[in-house]
Each structure stands twice: as C-alpha cells, then as structure tokens.
Design a protein around this motif. Structure first.
Motif, PDB file in Angstrom:
ATOM      1  N   UNK A 145     -14.169  10.460  -4.645  1.00 51.34           N
ATOM      2  CA  UNK A 145     -15.858  10.117  -3.834  1.00 51.34           C
ATOM      3  C   UNK A 145     -15.944  11.298  -3.906  1.00 51.34           C
ATOM      4  N   UNK A 146     -15.788  12.220  -3.951  1.00 50.89           N
ATOM      5  CA  UNK A 146     -15.980  13.839  -4.195  1.00 50.89           C
ATOM      6  C   UNK A 146     -16.088  14.395  -5.314  1.00 50.89           C
ATOM      7  N   UNK A 147     -17.519  14.522  -6.367  1.00 47.33           N
ATOM      8  CA  UNK A 147     -17.247  15.324  -7.186  1.00 47.33           C
ATOM      9  C   UNK A 147     -17.744  16.610  -7.767  1.00 47.33           C
ATOM     10  N   UNK A 148     -18.232  16.985  -9.048  1.00 42.15           N
ATOM     11  CA  UNK A 148     -19.057  18.315  -9.102  1.00 42.15           C
ATOM     12  C   UNK A 148     -19.731  17.895 -10.646  1.00 42.15           C
ATOM     13  N   UNK A 149     -21.063  18.112 -10.176  1.00 43.34           N
ATOM     14  CA  UNK A 149     -21.606  17.248 -11.809  1.00 43.34           C
ATOM     15  C   UNK A 149     -23.093  17.973 -12.539  1.00 43.34           C
ATOM     16  N   UNK A 150     -23.172  18.203 -13.043  1.00 40.37           N
ATOM     17  CA  UNK A 150     -24.553  18.369 -13.961  1.00 40.37           C
ATOM     18  C   UNK A 150     -25.301  17.996 -13.356  1.00 40.37           C
ATOM     19  N   UNK A 151     -26.511  17.943 -12.397  1.00 40.01           N
ATOM     20  CA  UNK A 151     -27.561  17.044 -11.961  1.00 40.01           C
ATOM     21  C   UNK A 151     -28.760  17.724 -11.514  1.00 40.01           C
ATOM     22  N   UNK A 152     -30.483  16.492 -11.809  1.00 47.09           N
ATOM     23  CA  UNK A 152     -31.501  16.968 -11.420  1.00 47.09           C
ATOM     24  C   UNK A 152     -31.291  17.563  -9.492  1.00 47.09           C
ATOM     25  N   UNK A 153     -31.775  18.364  -9.446  1.00 47.43           N
ATOM     26  CA  UNK A 153     -31.834  18.593  -8.193  1.00 47.43           C
ATOM     27  C   UNK A 153     -33.325  19.743  -7.415  1.00 47.43           C
ATOM     28  N   UNK A 154     -33.086  19.469  -6.019  1.00 42.56           N
ATOM     29  CA  UNK A 154     -34.274  19.888  -5.399  1.00 42.56           C
ATOM     30  C   UNK A 154     -33.978  21.355  -5.167  1.00 42.56           C
ATOM     31  N   UNK A 155     -34.620  22.211  -6.173  1.00 38.58           N
ATOM     32  CA  UNK A 155     -34.439  23.520  -5.948  1.00 38.58           C
ATOM     33  C   UNK A 155     -35.884  24.181  -5.363  1.00 38.58           C
ATOM     34  N   UNK A 166     -44.686  18.725  -4.666  1.00 41.54           N
ATOM     35  CA  UNK A 166     -43.043  18.558  -3.656  1.00 41.54           C
ATOM     36  C   UNK A 166     -42.891  20.245  -3.084  1.00 41.54           C
ATOM     37  N   UNK A 167     -42.915  19.869  -1.798  1.00 43.35           N
ATOM     38  CA  UNK A 167     -42.570  21.171  -1.331  1.00 43.35           C
ATOM     39  C   UNK A 167     -41.467  21.455  -0.112  1.00 43.35           C
ATOM     40  N   UNK A 168     -40.601  22.478   0.210  1.00 44.00           N
ATOM     41  CA  UNK A 168     -39.822  22.625   0.931  1.00 44.00           C
ATOM     42  C   UNK A 168     -39.793  22.152   2.285  1.00 44.00           C
ATOM     43  N   UNK A 169     -38.909  21.757   3.075  1.00 39.52           N
ATOM     44  CA  UNK A 169     -39.624  21.728   4.388  1.00 39.52           C
ATOM     45  C   UNK A 169     -39.854  22.608   5.577  1.00 39.52           C
ATOM     46  N   UNK A 170     -38.526  23.628   4.823  1.00 41.28           N
ATOM     47  CA  UNK A 170     -37.944  24.608   5.882  1.00 41.28           C
ATOM     48  C   UNK A 170     -38.954  26.140   4.905  1.00 41.28           C
ATOM     49  N   UNK A 171     -38.871  26.417   3.545  1.00 43.86           N
ATOM     50  CA  UNK A 171     -38.878  27.710   2.529  1.00 43.86           C
ATOM     51  C   UNK A 171     -40.602  27.346   2.299  1.00 43.86           C
ATOM     52  N   UNK A 172     -41.293  26.130   2.390  1.00 42.81           N
ATOM     53  CA  UNK A 172     -42.170  26.481   2.383  1.00 42.81           C
ATOM     54  C   UNK A 172     -43.472  26.302   1.186  1.00 42.81           C
ATOM     55  N   UNK A 173     -42.529  26.134   0.607  1.00 44.59           N
ATOM     56  CA  UNK A 173     -42.753  26.848  -1.724  1.00 44.59           C
ATOM     57  C   UNK A 173     -42.899  25.322  -1.941  1.00 44.59           C
ATOM     58  N   UNK A 174     -43.362  25.567  -3.354  1.00 41.50           N
ATOM     59  CA  UNK A 174     -43.006  23.818  -4.191  1.00 41.50           C
ATOM     60  C   UNK A 174     -41.327  24.253  -4.735  1.00 41.50           C
ATOM     61  N   UNK A 175     -41.344  22.679  -4.298  1.00 42.97           N
ATOM     62  CA  UNK A 175     -39.821  22.577  -4.970  1.00 42.97           C
ATOM     63  C   UNK A 175     -39.491  23.178  -6.813  1.00 42.97           C
ATOM     64  N   UNK A 176     -38.552  23.342  -7.228  1.00 42.76           N
ATOM     65  CA  UNK A 176     -38.861  23.151  -8.464  1.00 42.76           C
ATOM     66  C   UNK A 176     -37.744  22.565  -9.187  1.00 42.76           C
TER      67      UNK A 176
END
Length: 967
Positions: free
Chosen positions: A167-177, A398-408
């Motif tokens: 139920x937990x695994x490691x994968x290469x996927x798109x994330x909000x950076x 998209x902006x990070x609610x804490x970092x305040x910069x545009x999410x990549x």
C-alpha cells in the motif's frame, strides 16, 4: 458557606483564577473508571501556530461538547497536542538563521534538527498557552507531540506495515514542486490564482524540410484556408518547457494534420546542429477547436502532458533543479540531445532513470532562472523568425500556500500511498452510516473526492520530520524496516545468496553521497550515484533523505495518541473516538486520511461521527486575510469582553456548517448577558437565596414556582436534543433565552418582594440548574457563581452533575404565568406605541371574564399592579369614551384613555407616521422587485434594501396596531 459576590463582573480576574485551579487539580479528566467513556481528539495545531479566529471556533465547539459530556458523568477525554508541521517549522527556524546570516546547510542534518528541537522547547508552546485562555478543558497531563518518541515509533510502524502490504510504494511521478521550500507539496497545498500572462505561438519545422497541405474548413465543410506548410504550429504559456518536449500531439479526428502524424518535427530552440526531433502523435487530449489544435507534450512539467506521455510511452525529460532554475548538471547538451534522439527513434529503450539523467537544456541556458530562460527562449525563437504571434491573456497559475512562489510541476521519485485502495472502507463506512457526517450535505463532496482519489505523495524533501525508514542498496534495491538492524538483516538476506559468501552491511551517511543527490534528493537513483558492485565483502546501505508528509503522521492521531501500537488500556477504552469536530477545509487533508489509516491499521473507523463546521468570515462575509486587513484577533476579543463572551458567540453563531460572520457587537452583547446573570445572582444572594441541596426539583405550591420548574424541564430537554443533533446554535439559544427571558426578566420580577422559604428554595435550585446548563458555553463565570452561592461539598462546577429535575411541566401553572406575562408585555407595548409613560398607572376593565381568567387575576393582583402598572382590573363594563384594548389569553381588557393622552393628536401622529412607513416600504418593495436592481446591484446593497424593507414593513404594522387600539 456563601461568599458575597463582587459588585462588578470582571472576566479577566475570574479567568486567571479558575483555569489554573482546574488544571492543577486534574479536573479536565476526573478519575471515572466505571463511567461510560467519551473521547474526542483535538485537530493538532501547528507547533509554530498562534490562536486565530478559526481555532477559537473549532476549539470552542469541542470544549462545549467535552464539558457537556463530563457533566453528564462520562469518562470524558479530550486528547490534546501539537503537530510538528514539517514545512512550517523548518521555514521558521531557517528564517531565524537568515536573520543571523546563517543557513541550514552550514550544519549537518542532525545538528539542524537539534536546533529545531531547541526552538520547539523555547518557542513552540504559544498556541497551547492561548488555548488555555480560551478555557479549553483538555487533558494536558497527556499532551502529545507528533515527534514524541512513542508517536514517531507508531509512524514508522505504519509506514513499514503499509509498504509490506503493497500500500506504499516508490515511483517516478509528476508532483507539485515548491522551488522556495525545495520540496514536493500536495495538491491540497496549492492555490490557483488568475494572473496576467501570455500565450506564445511557435512554428515547429518538419524534419528534413518536408511540407504538407494544410487545410482549414468552416462548419459547413467549405475551405477557408489552404496552404503548403513546412511546420506545425503550437501555442504555450511556458516557452521554457519546450526544451523538454517529448512529442507534439493532435486529435485523431483532426484532418488538418493527418498527413504528418507519425512524422517528426524540430523543437525550434537550441544550437541548430543539435536540435532535437520529436514525433507527431495522436491523442484524445488536444482540442481541435482550441488554438492550432496541436499541443506540445512536456510530460515532466505539465499535469495534462504527463497523462498523454504516460498513455503513449513518450519520454519525460526534467529540465529544472530544486530551485526551478534550468539544470546545470550532466553531460553537455550535444551528447544529451543525441541520446534523446536515439530514444525518440526507438534505438534505445526509454529507461526512466536514464531519461531523468539526461539534461536537455542547451548549454547557454543552463543555470538560468526559469523566467530568465523563458525570455531567452522567446527572444531566440523570434530572432529566427519562428514565432507566429503572442497573445496577452489571463492564465491560472499554481502557487504554494506556504512558499508563496509559482509551483513547478516536476517529475521526481517520491513515495506514494495507494489511496484508491485505502479509500474503499471509509467510503463503505459513510455509505452504511457507520460513520455519520454532520451536516449530511458534506457527504456528496466526500464521496466525489474519495471515489476519484489519486495516489498520495507522502515524501517531502526536508530535514525536520519523520525520516522515511527506507535504505537503498548498491544496486538500487530498497529495504524498508523499522530500524537499521532490521534493514541490515533484510539486506543480508537479499545479497547473501547472490554473493555466495558472508557479507557485512555498512550504513553510509548522506554526506558521503554526491552533492547532486544530497541537495536535490531525487536526481537519479542511488545506484547511479557512487554505485558499487555487489561482489565486495561489504554492502553499503544509504538511508532515504526524505521525511514524511506531516499529514501522514497526523492521520494516526486518533489511535497513536492512545498508545498504539501497544494495546494499552487507554486505547481499549477510548478507541474508536466518539466524535471529531473539524473545519470543512481539512476534510481531505486530515479527516478522510484518518479514516483510511484507522481502517488500515486497526480495522475500525477512527470515530463514529464527523462534524464539519464552516469558516469565520469578516462581518461583510469576506474571507479574512492579512492583505485585506480584516483579520480578527481572538485574544484581543478575550481581553476586551472575556473568553465566555467569545465562546458563547461562537456557539450561538455556529449553524450546522454554515460560515460564521464575525460581529463584535454580538460578542459585546454576550458579555452583557454574562453581566446580567451576574447581577441576577447578586440579587438572589442579597435576598437569602443560596446553593441548592438537591438534584431533583423542590416541592412547590405557588404557580410561579411550579412554572419556573417546568421551564427548567423544557429548557433541559431542548438543550439535550440540540446537543444530540450537534446544533450548537440551538443549544446556546435555548439556555440564553431561558436565562435572560424566563429567569431574569420574568421569574425574578414576578417573585420580587415575596421571598418566602419555598421561593428561596426554588430560586436557588433554578439558579443551580442554570449554572450547570450554561457551564459548557460559559465555564468561567458559571464556575465563579457556583463557588460563591454556597457550600458545595468541596466539588467545583466542572465536576457537578447534569440536571435531573425529576419533575414535569405543570400545565395549569404554565397557563397562569404565561397569561400574566402576556398581559404585562402587551400593556407595556401599548404604552410605548401610544407614548404613555411606562410608570403611568392606568385603570382596566374586564366585564365578563371566564372563571379561569378571573381566578388568575384574583390570585395575582399585587403582581399585576406592580408589573403592568394597572390599578386593579374591575370585572365590570368600562366607561364610555376612547380606550385601548389589550389581549391576554381569552380576555380582552379595556383601558380608558380619556385624560391620559390627547386622543386626536395621538391619532394624527400615528396616521402620519403610518403613511410614511408604508410609503418607504412600498418604495423598497418596488426596488427589490426590479430585476435590473437585483441583478446589477452589489450584494451588500441588496441586503441593506431587504433589511430596510423589513424594518419599514414591521413599523407600519406596529403603527396600524396602535391606531386600531384607539378605536
């Protein structure tokens, strides 16, 4: 022994006195091993936090419930603690370092974490102190912290268990950076905002200078454009991502491009001699009617593109580093581009790690900030004549609610929870009613999210938090275990048979790994960085650098705080919890994930009911924000009006999940309510009324005493029903109206001057019931009054018993007193309408009373004369002349007005005022009935017009009634 109440109600002094008393004496969880348990857990606030108005609402509602259940005799436990808040806390500490010209990377990971712990011990208790000011009766003796050793052990156990169960695994996927925080964040932590932007249209030349006939047609099929083209046109709002394109996609039905599907086109940027070719493919994603109908596919940097690339096996090339600058690592561009071409032609298999290692940023752009790279890319393409046009248009970013910069959006290696599988049982629980969501209207939202849930990314690239219990072997094999010893055993089991001889395991700290891996955490896999052959005598294991998402650990809160995985007595007694109260805004952050973890790890739902309350908004309904300057500080309100007043406001305004509009005047009104009750208690005390000696209602013979006992019975039933239904507003309003109206305004007035022993006993008993019923809402003032009204066998109100009147409503007494109340109220209203002085004594006539009414009047003559200011009611016809008629029950009492007022002048005054009120009401009705006004006016203007219309309509009705009284 009674102690005299002070003349002035002073909330601050009372609060400072009672909270330490309750806490120091362990009264927030009295020892009740034989009682029925009742358990709630507090949504753990961030350790970095301070009390805001949302906390005030959330914690007030919880405290109302826990005090109510405690008074009902239950073994009530309110679990309290704070969350380590990975991102927020690391940000706070790093900012403090920056102020001292210091930074995190000057220290080892362990040294930095030690500094965070130092900060936590010195400054991390702000919000818990503030919760005490609000009066929250939490079990502080068992205060929890999500980084406590026992809690951390539970987190590790859950991760390992879920990993072993697949139920937990490691994968290469798109994330909000988040480039500011240098970590992945969840979809729920992203704020989409509309900002001014551009849409650039570029030519992608076809490979080898090939051409095709491009034809556009109208809806009737007529040709509107036909020309030979040697390019395909695409549009993008992010030109810098072109460098990572893997394909251009068109819709399968788009006839314009049918001739070139399967062919290659050139990305129009970078050194000409090394420009990459990418295939033109078909996919259902492109919209033929939007733009050119062709879209570039950059799977590593766009969510939609990621889906297209995944479906079509298109390689995904990551362009940026952890701060969203263009990558500067890896082989020169010419070499990387050549390898990418071999992959595009199918000459080399597109292994994910190998693809990720390729840096396809041209050498001249490497290391540039993404926005600087954008300018350079656009300028270079334009200079070559390959830019078609550029449009100005608003775009959603998209902006990070804490970092305040545009999410990549970024393709990275992360850890995921298989949320789809874990959502099955929570969905079943809500559908079956095993878990009740209140208000029920939130069920649809819950189902929609859970039925479409995506994999949950639980890894974060931070140093503060629960480090992921995973170790990487030299060949990339992952070993997940609760500690190094267990990880070593797993590694030996894996490599021993492969090596054929004895091996030993060595754990290598991250400092020995390459800079790229240490700082970025996801560049390549472990085996790509410092790899070593397995046939050596020593196997090296490196621990994963990442920590777990804070919401992963807080999802264990209902059971890990009770001692799980140890099967403690506390866990057996208080899990599952009875109720969770939370804002609707964390339904998916926290509530749903607790349901997943509860079912996965204990086989049970974490609680039986979930109550979702709304947000606290500004008085005009706007969302509070620092930028708008409309944030309300609850501590300031407590300083000004007292905690009891703020708490009562929150409860009275909370109506089944609707947003609460902040209204300081109402907070002040509830402070006045507490003052009124204080003064009523002082009046009772001055008339020899003290603490009651019984739970059951005392015997009573007079109607007014029998009536007030019945009012207690009815209020208690109304209050209990409201609490069972989680209608906090109904519960607060029930006790408010009983105290203010029935007890203070009527009962005390009706018995004033006639305090016999029965009345003192009844009044003392009623006041006790008020203090107990009001205590969950206003704990401080009620505890103070309880302590001052008499001897209590050395037990404070917080541990008293909930009312048990053992009485019923007396219909005859209720009818008699309500008749008196009706008479007095109507006389006072009539005097006010006709401008007669309140103290004016009037004569009254009732020529033919019913036997019951006559008996009421005869029994209550002094009260009628004193309260209604009537010089007796004569049972005979009234004299001729102008008079007003006053109703009371079945009686129509006549009050002569000759000589009391100028009848003609009063009639003229009322008629003129009535005409004006009717005119205003009609005008406002016309405005509100005009669609142009309702559709175009501002909401606040419409709301004001409706309020004014209601006011003038009511005023007209009042004036018409006054005229009618004059005959």
């Amino acid at each position: 022994m009674k102690r005299e109440l002070e003349k002035t109600f002073d909330p601050a002094a009372i609060e400072a006195k009672w909270y330490p008393y309750w806490e120091d004496n362990g009264l927030f969880r009295p020892h009740r091993p034989d009682a029925e348990p009742f358990t709630i857990v507090n949504p753990p606030p961030n350790v970095t936090g301070s009390l805001h108005i949302g906390h005030a609402l959330d914690n007030t509602l919880q405290d109302v419930v826990i005090r109510y259940e405690r008074l009902r005799g239950k073994d009530a436990l309110w679990v309290v603690g704070t969350d380590h808040a990975g991102i927020a806390t690391q940000m706070v500490v790093e900012r403090q370092m920056e102020e001292r010209q210091d930074k995190r990377t000057n220290y080892s990971r362990e040294e930095f974490v030690d500094k965070v712990w130092e900060w936590k011990h010195e400054s991390g208790g702000t919000i818990t102190r503030q919760l005490r000011r609000l009066g929250c009766s939490m079990d502080w003796s068992r205060e929890q912290f999500t980084m406590d050793p026992h809690f951390s052990a539970a987190v590790t156990r859950v991760f390992v268990d879920l990993y072993n169960r697949g139920l937990i695994y490691r994968a290469k996927r798109l994330v909000n950076w988040d480039p500011a925080l240098k970590t992945a964040i969840s979809d729920l932590e992203v704020e989409n905002r509309e900002v001014p932007g551009h849409m650039w249209h570029f030519k992608y030349p076809l490979a080898g200078g090939e051409t095709y006939t491009y034809v556009e047609r109208d809806t009737d099929g007529n040709v509107t454009l036909e020309e030979e083209r040697d390019y395909i046109s695409i549009a993008t709002t992010r030109p810098e991502t072109m460098l990572g394109d893997g394909a251009v996609a068109v819709h399968p039905s788009d006839a314009r491009y049918a001739a070139i599907v399967g062919k290659f086109c050139e990305i129009p940027v970078g050194p000409k001699e090394h420009r990459r070719l990418i295939p033109i493919i078909t996919d259902d994603y492109p919209d033929p009617d939007f733009g050119s109908g062709a879209v570039k596919i950059t799977g590593a940097h766009d969510e939609n593109d990621y889906g297209v690339a995944s479906r079509n096996g298109i390689p995904m090339y990551r362009l940026m580093d952890e701060v969203a600058s263009m990558r500067a690592d890896g082989a020169p561009y010419a070499e990387a581009s050549a390898q990418a071409m071999r992959i595009a032609r199918g000459e080399v298999a597109p292994d994910a790690n190998a693809v990720d290692a390729l840096n396809l940023v041209p050498d001249e752009y490497r290391g540039l900030d993404r926005y600087e790279a954008r300018k350079r890319v656009v300028a270079d393409i334009d200079a070559e004549g390959l830019m078609v046009m550029v449009e100005d248009k608003p775009i959603m970013q998209p902006f990070g609610d804490r970092g305040g910069v545009v999410i990549e959006p970024m393709l990275t290696d992360q850890w995921y929870v298989d949320a789809e599988k874990m959502a099955v049982k929570p969905l079943d629980a809500v559908r079956s009613g095993a878990v009740e969501i209140v208000p029920k209207s939130w069920e649809k939202t819950f189902f929609n999210w859970m039925e479409n849930i995506q994999p949950w990314c639980v890894s974060r690239q931070l140093w503060w938090g629960h480090r992921i219990p995973a170790w990487f072997g030299p060949d990339g094999k992952i070993f997940v275990a609760e500690n190094e010893a267990s990880a070593g055993e797993l590694a030996l089991d894996h490599y021993q048979s492969e090596a054929g001889r004895k091996l030993r395991v060595e754990f290598i700290d991250a400092k020995s790994v390459s800079v790229a891996f240490r700082e970025i955490g996801w560049v390549g896999s472990v085996c790509d960085v410092g790899a070593q052959p397995v046939d050596q005598d020593t196997v090296t294991l490196r621990r994963d650098e990442d920590v777990l998402d804070t919401w992963f650990s807080s999802a264990l809160w209902p059971f890990a705080t009770l001692g799980w995985p140890e099967q403690t007595e506390l866990l057996a007694r208080h899990y599952p919890n009875d109720l969770l109260i939370s804002g609707f805004d964390i339904l998916f952050f926290w509530d749903a994930r607790m349901m997943m973890m509860g079912q996965a790890m204990t086989g049970e739902n974490p609680w039986k009911r979930l109550y979702l309350h709304g947000l606290v908004r500004a008085a005009d309904g706007a969302k509070m924000s620092k930028s708008k300057g409309n944030v309300v500080d609850p501590l300031g309100l407590i300083d000004k009006y007292g905690a009891d007043a703020l708490r009562f406001f929150m409860a009275a305004m909370e109506s089944q999940g609707r947003d609460v509009k902040m209204d300081e005047r109402r907070v002040e009104g509830y402070r006045n309510f507490a003052t009124k009750m204080w003064n009523a208690a002082r009046f009772c005390q001055s008339n020899g009324i003290g603490a009651s000696q019984t739970l059951a209602a005392p015997a009573a013979s007079s109607a007014v005493n029998r009536w007030i006992i019945g009012e207690v019975v009815e209020t208690l039933a109304e209050l209990d029903k409201a609490m069972a239904d989680l209608r906090f507003d109904a519960a607060a309003n029930a006790i408010y109206h009983f105290v203010w109206d029935q007890f203070c305004d009527w009962y005390i007035e009706l018995v004033k001057g006639s305090f016999d022993e029965e009345t003192r006993t009844v009044a003392g008993w009623v006041l006790d019931q008020i203090l107990v019923m009001l205590h969950p809402f206003m704990p401080f003032v009620t505890e103070e009054l309880w302590s001052k009204m008499g001897a209590r066998a050395d037990y404070p109100l917080i541990t008293a018993e909930w009312p048990q009147p053992a009485a019923t409503v007396d219909p005859a007494a209720k009818r008699e007193v309500e008749w008196l109340i009706g008479l007095v109220g109507n006389v006072r209203a009539a005097k006010n309408e006709l401008g007669i002085a309140p103290g004016a004594r009037l004569e009254a006539y009732l020529p033919d009373p019913s036997p019951a009414t006559r008996a009421i009047i005869e029994r209550n003559g002094p009260a009628i004369e004193r309260l209604a200011r009537l010089g007796g009611i004569r049972f005979e016809p009234a004299p001729e002349g102008a008079a007003m008629q006053i109703g009371a029950g079945d009686a129509n009492i006549i009050v002569p007005l000759e000589g009391v007022i100028d009848i003609a002048a009063e009639r003229a005054r009322l008629a003129k005022a009535l005409e004006a009120a009717q005119k205003e009401a009609k005008s406002l009705a016309g405005r509100l009935g005009n669609p142009a006004f309702v559709e175009k006016a501002k909401p606040e203007a419409i709301e004001k017009a409706r309020a004014d219309h209601a006011h003038h309509t009511a005023e007209a009705e009042r004036l018409a009634a006054a005229l009618a009284r004059l005959g």
